[in-house]
Design an enzyme around this catalytic site. Sequence first.
Site, PDB file in Angstrom:
ATOM      1  N   CYS A   2       0.940 -16.824   7.302  1.00  0.00           N
ATOM      2  CA  CYS A   2       2.046 -16.443   6.413  1.00  0.00           C
ATOM      3  C   CYS A   2       2.490 -17.619   5.540  1.00  0.00           C
ATOM      4  CB  CYS A   2       3.247 -15.991   7.219  1.00  0.00           C
ATOM      5  SG  CYS A   2       2.907 -14.675   8.365  1.00  0.00           S
ATOM      6  N   ARG A  27      -3.829 -19.492   2.149  1.00  0.00           N
ATOM      7  CA  ARG A  27      -3.528 -19.586   3.580  1.00  0.00           C
ATOM      8  C   ARG A  27      -3.987 -18.354   4.348  1.00  0.00           C
ATOM      9  NH1 ARG A  27       0.687 -23.216   4.872  1.00  0.00           N
ATOM     10  NH2 ARG A  27       1.602 -21.841   6.421  1.00  0.00           N
ATOM     11  N   TRP A  76       0.516 -12.543   7.180  1.00  0.00           N
ATOM     12  CA  TRP A  76      -0.713 -12.375   7.955  1.00  0.00           C
ATOM     13  C   TRP A  76      -0.286 -11.685   9.243  1.00  0.00           C
ATOM     14  CZ3 TRP A  76      -2.834 -14.028  12.659  1.00  0.00           C
ATOM     15  CH2 TRP A  76      -4.229 -13.980  12.754  1.00  0.00           C
ATOM     16  N   ASN A 102       7.734 -17.150   8.974  1.00  0.00           N
ATOM     17  CA  ASN A 102       6.356 -17.476   9.358  1.00  0.00           C
ATOM     18  C   ASN A 102       6.415 -17.993  10.783  1.00  0.00           C
ATOM     19  OD1 ASN A 102       3.789 -18.590   9.666  1.00  0.00           O
ATOM     20  ND2 ASN A 102       4.295 -20.440   8.497  1.00  0.00           N
ATOM     21  N   GLY A 103       5.714 -17.325  11.690  1.00  0.00           N
ATOM     22  CA  GLY A 103       5.740 -17.782  13.083  1.00  0.00           C
ATOM     23  C   GLY A 103       5.737 -16.592  14.007  1.00  0.00           C
ATOM     24  N   GLU A 506     -21.636 -24.770  13.896  1.00  0.00           N
ATOM     25  CA  GLU A 506     -20.874 -24.714  12.645  1.00  0.00           C
ATOM     26  C   GLU A 506     -21.587 -23.820  11.625  1.00  0.00           C
ATOM     27  OE1 GLU A 506     -18.005 -25.245  11.794  1.00  0.00           O
ATOM     28  OE2 GLU A 506     -17.989 -25.533   9.638  1.00  0.00           O
ATOM     29  N   LYS A 510     -19.813 -20.609   9.980  1.00  0.00           N
ATOM     30  CA  LYS A 510     -19.661 -20.434   8.530  1.00  0.00           C
ATOM     31  C   LYS A 510     -20.189 -19.075   8.117  1.00  0.00           C
ATOM     32  CE  LYS A 510     -17.389 -22.721   7.691  1.00  0.00           C
ATOM     33  NZ  LYS A 510     -16.657 -23.793   8.282  1.00  0.00           N
ATOM     34  N   GLU A 513     -17.920 -16.056   9.483  1.00  0.00           N
ATOM     35  CA  GLU A 513     -16.551 -15.911   8.990  1.00  0.00           C
ATOM     36  C   GLU A 513     -16.479 -15.446   7.541  1.00  0.00           C
ATOM     37  OE1 GLU A 513     -14.160 -19.495   9.059  1.00  0.00           O
ATOM     38  OE2 GLU A 513     -15.850 -20.712   8.477  1.00  0.00           O
ATOM     39  N   HIS A 529     -33.052 -19.303  28.402  1.00  0.00           N
ATOM     40  CA  HIS A 529     -32.212 -18.904  29.536  1.00  0.00           C
ATOM     41  C   HIS A 529     -31.393 -17.652  29.225  1.00  0.00           C
ATOM     42  CE1 HIS A 529     -33.413 -22.494  31.616  1.00  0.00           C
ATOM     43  NE2 HIS A 529     -33.095 -23.206  30.544  1.00  0.00           N
ATOM     44  N   LYS A 626      -5.982 -19.943   6.581  1.00  0.00           N
ATOM     45  CA  LYS A 626      -6.344 -21.358   6.435  1.00  0.00           C
ATOM     46  C   LYS A 626      -5.584 -22.221   7.419  1.00  0.00           C
ATOM     47  CE  LYS A 626      -8.518 -24.613   4.341  1.00  0.00           C
ATOM     48  NZ  LYS A 626      -9.933 -24.666   4.704  1.00  0.00           N
TER      49      LYS A 626
HETATM   50  C1  F6R Z   1     -13.474 -22.313   9.921  1.00  0.00           C
HETATM   51  C2  F6R Z   1     -12.124 -22.741   9.937  1.00  0.00           C
HETATM   52  C3  F6R Z   1     -11.341 -22.618  11.206  1.00  0.00           C
HETATM   53  C4  F6R Z   1     -10.507 -23.886  11.390  1.00  0.00           C
HETATM   54  C5  F6R Z   1      -9.574 -23.742  12.596  1.00  0.00           C
HETATM   55  C6  F6R Z   1      -8.789 -25.009  12.852  1.00  0.00           C
HETATM   56  O1  F6R Z   1     -14.047 -22.519   8.672  1.00  0.00           O
HETATM   57  O2  F6R Z   1     -11.638 -23.196   8.959  1.00  0.00           O
HETATM   58  O3  F6R Z   1     -12.165 -22.411  12.310  1.00  0.00           O
HETATM   59  O4  F6R Z   1     -11.371 -24.956  11.564  1.00  0.00           O
HETATM   60  O5  F6R Z   1      -8.679 -22.689  12.370  1.00  0.00           O
HETATM   61  O6  F6R Z   1      -8.051 -25.366  11.738  1.00  0.00           O
HETATM   62  P1  F6R Z   1      -7.469 -26.825  11.556  1.00  0.00           P
HETATM   63  O7  F6R Z   1      -8.595 -27.745  11.307  1.00  0.00           O
HETATM   64  O8  F6R Z   1      -6.539 -26.713  10.406  1.00  0.00           O
HETATM   65  O9  F6R Z   1      -6.771 -27.148  12.838  1.00  0.00           O
END
Ligand code: F6R
Length: 631
Positions: A2, A27, A76, A102-103, A506, A510, A513, A529, A626
């Site tokens: 949010c 965000r 959100w 937000n929260g 990773e 990527k 997501e 395994h 984000k």
């Molecule tokens: C993936 C991504 C998320 C963040 C995770 C932690 O691309 O961006 O998996 O890495 O939400 O976020 P931060 O780094 O802000 O703690």
Amino acid sequence: MCGIVAVTGYKKALPLLLNGLEKLEYRGYDSAGIAVINSETKNITCNKTEGKLKNLINNLNDKNIPGTVGIGHTRWATHGKPEVKNAHPHVDSTGTIAVVQNGIIENFQDLKNKLEKEDIIFKSDTDTEVIPHLIQRELNTLSKLKLENNGSTLLVAVRNVISDLEGSYALAVLWSGAPTSLVVARKQAPLIIGLGEGEFICASDTPAIANFTNIILPMEDEEIALLTPLGIEIYDSNNERQYRNPVSLKVSEQIIDKMNFKHFMLKEIYDQPETAKNWLENYLIKNSENGRYQINYPFDTDFFEEIERVDIIACGTSKHAAMVGSFLLEQFSGIPTNVYFASEFRYSPPPLLPNTLTIGVTQSGETADTIAAMDMEIKRRSSIDDKKFKPNLIAITNRKESSIGRQVSKIIDICAGIEVGVAATKTFFAQLLSFYGLAINFAQVKGTKSSNEIDQLISELINLPPLLEALIDKHNESSKKLAHDFFNIKDVIFLGRGINYPIALEGALKLKEISYIHAAGYPAGEMKHGPIALLDKKVPVISIASPGEVFDKVISNAQEAKARDSYLIGIAPECNGTEIFDCLMQIPSSNEWVTPLLNIIPLQLLSYHIAAHRGLDVDQPRNLAKSVTVE
Ligand code: F6R
């Protein structure tokens, strides 16, 4: 997650709110809304829509909404679906109070039950809606004390209400009884006040403020503030008035520009050579006495001498960076290191061991689980009266003014500039570099590597920017072609070993997501395994094979996948063994230690092009945020 914008001043509020909300879109959100108060009629106009901000803008359809004080929100969904009734602002039953939040209000159900017994009718399924009703009840009580209708009264009412809230929140409140005032408050969720010309603006993050002013006052945890066009008053949780100087926003905190790129994510992948240059400029210095380079973090590394082990706490992509970091700290610097999901660490922390360095990794600096886990670690270590157990903390973040920046004094600012794409790319890269710096520092302090070995690693880092530029150009084209063939695929397996196992994780994260394709990363040796049962010609395997100790093993594991008819994509230099790949995404040869910094590039590009080819919202993938400010 949010986003909040709130403004009071002399200019029309609506355009300021919409502009601010637009800057918070990155965000992640699924509905949006605004409320503006007309100081003459004292009417509050509220408008909310489901989906993207453009729906709200279309809904407002150039309506003339007068008023210079307002609040806005991108939501959100947590409690209640992303529907108009659950979008913020929420208003009380008299329509005179509007709130954005937000929260998560953890005790909202108890509060709601009590309010319902008082015949309050709720219109939404959210936790937030209790707040305007509680404020209204509080204002009623205060009116019996004959307090005037003004901002100070609203401040008292909000303060009394938040003392009953459990959980984390950032909120902004409007009241028709004080039509030029705003009350804002925060607890474990960010809020920053911008000091503009003729207006004060308060928001969840700096980009929403940067268009109006570059002078800001970040609010500290558990502070509450009254904003009027004439000034601001900030109070701490003991109701003590706070006075402190505002600070200037850095240019990198202000600019949100896609340049000529179709998506922020692609731009941010292309930013990485510059990210590397910035990091090297910031943290690498030449020792004038011996001419050797060394890492210069903004804190004295003498305390490393007594460190015997490292715990790293992070989530998502940051955890993958932490896993590469852990490999470097153990294998390069000889320091026993553990990496924890912050969400697990919070509820099952490892037994306390002495002389431990705890590193929190979070690009946003606001991830609720990471902040809470770090907080818990600070508290449990501080409660022991033995200096061997004292908290030794470092934060690796892209937002040093964030919650983690206030929580921890030793900060490695990764200096990647604002990252708008929800999928982390350049911040991951800069987090990786920060761990190389730590590993070099530790190896020096502990004497676990020779000067030559350290110099060689540093020179590989110095050589990165041009290598990255060439690699990005080359694989932007090749991954576009591959994306054309694979955009409809259902499952993809990523394999890596050793320092590149986290890169396989990773790569898989990527892809899933942003393209919504199922993908999983495994240590290549683990395939047999269990996961090998998944393989057939419909499941391509992307195998990271960097020359070094485990190269032959990775090639054998890839061979096993090929024998099950999987299409094999190799991330590797052209060398003996790599002919088994059906498609080779070629990486320049380098020292094995730095291979993660190169191997990640084609994986980012491939995910990007697959998602773009599928016509998806690459920068704001569904359900993701984000900055994950709730647990
Ligand atoms: C993936 C991504 C998320 C963040 C995770 C932690 O691309 O961006 O998996 O890495 O939400 O976020 P931060 O780094 O802000 O703690």
